[in-house]
Write an enzyme that holds these catalytic residues in place. Structure first.
Site, mmCIF file in Angstrom:
data_model
loop_
_atom_site.group_PDB
_atom_site.id
_atom_site.type_symbol
_atom_site.label_atom_id
_atom_site.label_comp_id
_atom_site.label_asym_id
_atom_site.label_seq_id
_atom_site.Cartn_x
_atom_site.Cartn_y
_atom_site.Cartn_z
ATOM 1 C CB SER A 40 -62.964 22.704 11.493
ATOM 2 O OG SER A 40 -63.956 21.855 10.947
ATOM 3 C CG ASP A 331 -60.858 21.233 3.452
ATOM 4 O OD1 ASP A 331 -62.082 21.029 3.582
ATOM 5 O OD2 ASP A 331 -60.131 21.509 4.420
ATOM 6 C CG HIS A 334 -63.518 22.397 6.401
ATOM 7 N ND1 HIS A 334 -62.402 21.595 6.442
ATOM 8 C CD2 HIS A 334 -64.068 22.348 7.632
ATOM 9 C CE1 HIS A 334 -62.273 21.087 7.668
ATOM 10 N NE2 HIS A 334 -63.270 21.529 8.408
#
Ligand SMILES: *[C@@H]1O[C@H](CO)[C@@H](O)[C@H](O)[C@H]1NC(C)=O
Ligand SMILES: *[C@@H]1O[C@H](CO)[C@@H](O)[C@H](O)[C@H]1NC(C)=O
Ligand SMILES: *[C@@H]1O[C@H](CO)[C@@H](O)[C@H](O)[C@H]1NC(C)=O
Ligand SMILES: *[C@@H]1O[C@H](CO)[C@@H](O)[C@H](O)[C@H]1NC(C)=O
Ligand SMILES: *[C@@H]1O[C@H](CO)[C@@H](O)[C@H](O)[C@H]1NC(C)=O
Ligand SMILES: *[C@@H]1O[C@H](CO)[C@@H](O)[C@H](O)[C@H]1NC(C)=O
Ligand SMILES: *[C@@H]1O[C@H](CO)[C@@H](O)[C@H](O)[C@H]1NC(C)=O
Length: 367
Positions: A40, A331, A334
């Protein structure tokens, strides 16, 4: 600015920016294409194409600072680390996801010549990583298989010799490993020892990297994993708010294992060149001294819920901070766009403390 211990930080900042823009303009032609693999931290929309995947970010507030505030599937408020790195080389943003290009057969051929992004949120080095937590992800092995298809397509366009030339001058960016470690940590059943786990991870990663080399990759820009134990989710879980030492130790041990692989492979294959970014040290240096690096908040996520905003994903009903450029974390897992940018500048032009044995700007100049 790149991460630096320099105290005259503002001047340094301006100087580096000027320096970097000169270097990038000059090196654009030295990186004809950039191929991107991983999780991600690099995904720019791969998982949008996986109906059943639960590792998605194609909804607000993700993308709030992206051009036109579009949520694209990036786990970021804006450009993610893949974008920020390729921007150092004069590109506007990451090349599109493989699945996106696949469905655009008319432009597919032209666009793959500048690179493709295969990264898939939730994926890892091990085949099973992410499949339990997120149902559907593209593991690194499959990403490399997709690259192999793209390689065939480039070869069909340019001929095998020009293909080999193009690939040998291209940059191969990889950011992976965090999800393997999270999965290992989550696994509560009888599991292997830390050492067994690290050995398997190391061996599997080495096989993947060698496969890429066999397919024509020569310049590897590897981004190590950050201090996972300091992400808002982990602080949320522990309540004390401290970083989780066992996770950070695993992250550091994995960095060492990665370095061992790269030293080994590059001595075996002399044409192989690499840069290994030490995200672990980067994160801890920032957390220890946030203001020096332009951050005010290094514990809380900007977007989320619960203590440290680390108890829930970023979505439209989460808390959202107004001063996003002051946050290290976007978040619960991340980095913010600002943190990704700093990391990219550091990988591109940083010192050996943060990127070894050479920085990315030098990597692309190797012959
Ligand atoms: C995903 O969903 C779309 C729209 O519902 C559908 O057209 C497509 O076939 C699905 N893809 C897969 C792989 O199931
Ligand atoms: C590919 O494009 C077709 C037509 O535009 C669309 O129906 C289909 O869902 C797309 N597939 C994917 C994987 O996006
Ligand atoms: C790309 O290569 C694969 C494997 O050789 C082939 O099946 C596919 O048709 C090619 N795609 C294009 C657009 O050339
Ligand atoms: C937990 O670890 C065991 C032993 O390594 C493995 O067989 C099992 O699949 C793992 N469970 C999950 C949910 O990953
Ligand atoms: C990683 O390597 C560094 C330097 O070589 C060493 O100081 C550290 O103890 C190692 N860490 C782990 C967890 O193996
Ligand atoms: C956001 O995530 C939380 C926690 O998973 C969930 O309860 C809530 O319904 C989500 N909100 C939206 C708008 O998706
Ligand atoms: C990055 O590499 C270049 C060589 O291309 C070198 O001149 C420069 O000093 C390096 N940056 C740092 C901070 O070491």
């Amino acid at each position: 600015m790149a991460l630096t211990s320099s105290s005259s930080f503002l001047c340094f900042h301006m100087l580096m920016l000027t320096l970097f823009s000169l270097i990038s303009a000059e090196t654009t032609l030295q990186v004809p294409a950039i191929f991107i693999f991983g999780d991600s931290t690099f995904d720019v929309g791969t998982n949008n194409f996986l109906n059943d995947s639960q590792a998605k970010a194609n909804f607000p507030y993700n993308g709030i600072d992206f051009p036109y505030s579009v949520p694209t599937g990036r786990f970021s408020n804006g450009y993610n680390s893949a974008d920020q790195i390729v921007r150092q080389f004069g590109y506007k943003r990451s090349p599109p996801p493989f699945f996106f290009l696949l469905n655009r057969s008319s432009s597919f051929k032209k666009r793959i010549l500048q690179g493709v992004n295969f990264a898939s949120g939730g994926s890892g080095i091990l085949e099973s990583t992410g499949s339990d937590a997120f149902k559907m992800v593209i593991p690194l092995r499959e990403q490399i298989q997709q690259f192999s298809t793209v390689r065939d397509n480039i070869s069909a366009l340019l001929g095998p010799e020009n293909n080999a030339m193009l690939l040998s001058q291209s940059l191969f960016l990889i950011s992976v490993g965090s999800n393997d470690i999270f999965d290992y940590q989550r696994n509560t059943s009888a599991k292997m020892t830390v050492q067994e786990f690290l050995d398997i991870l190391q061996e599997t990663y080495q096989n993947h990297l060698q496969k890429l080399y066999d397919l024509g990759a020569r310049k590897f820009g590897i981004v190590g994993i950050p201090a996972l134990g300091c992400c808002p989710f982990e602080r949320f879980i522990r309540k004390t708010g401290d970083c989780v030492k066992e996770l950070n130790d695993l992250a550091q041990a994995f960095f060492n294992a990665t370095e061992t692989i790269l030293i080994k492979l590059s001595s075996q294959f002399v044409a192989m060149k690499y840069s290994l970014g030490n995200s672990y040290t980067m994160t801890l240096d920032i957390i220890d001294n946030p203001l020096a690096f332009g951050f005010k908040e290094v514990k809380q996520a900007c977007c989320g819920n619960g203590n440290f905003n680390g108890g829930a994903p970023c979505n439209a009903s989460a808390n959202l901070c107004p001063d996003r450029q002051e946050y290290l974390f976007w978040d619960w897992f991340h980095p913010s766009e600002a943190a990704s940018r700093l990391a990219a500048l550091t990988l591109f032009g940083g010192e050996v403390r943060y990127v070894t044995p050479m920085n990315f700007s030098r990597l692309v100049q190797t012959t």
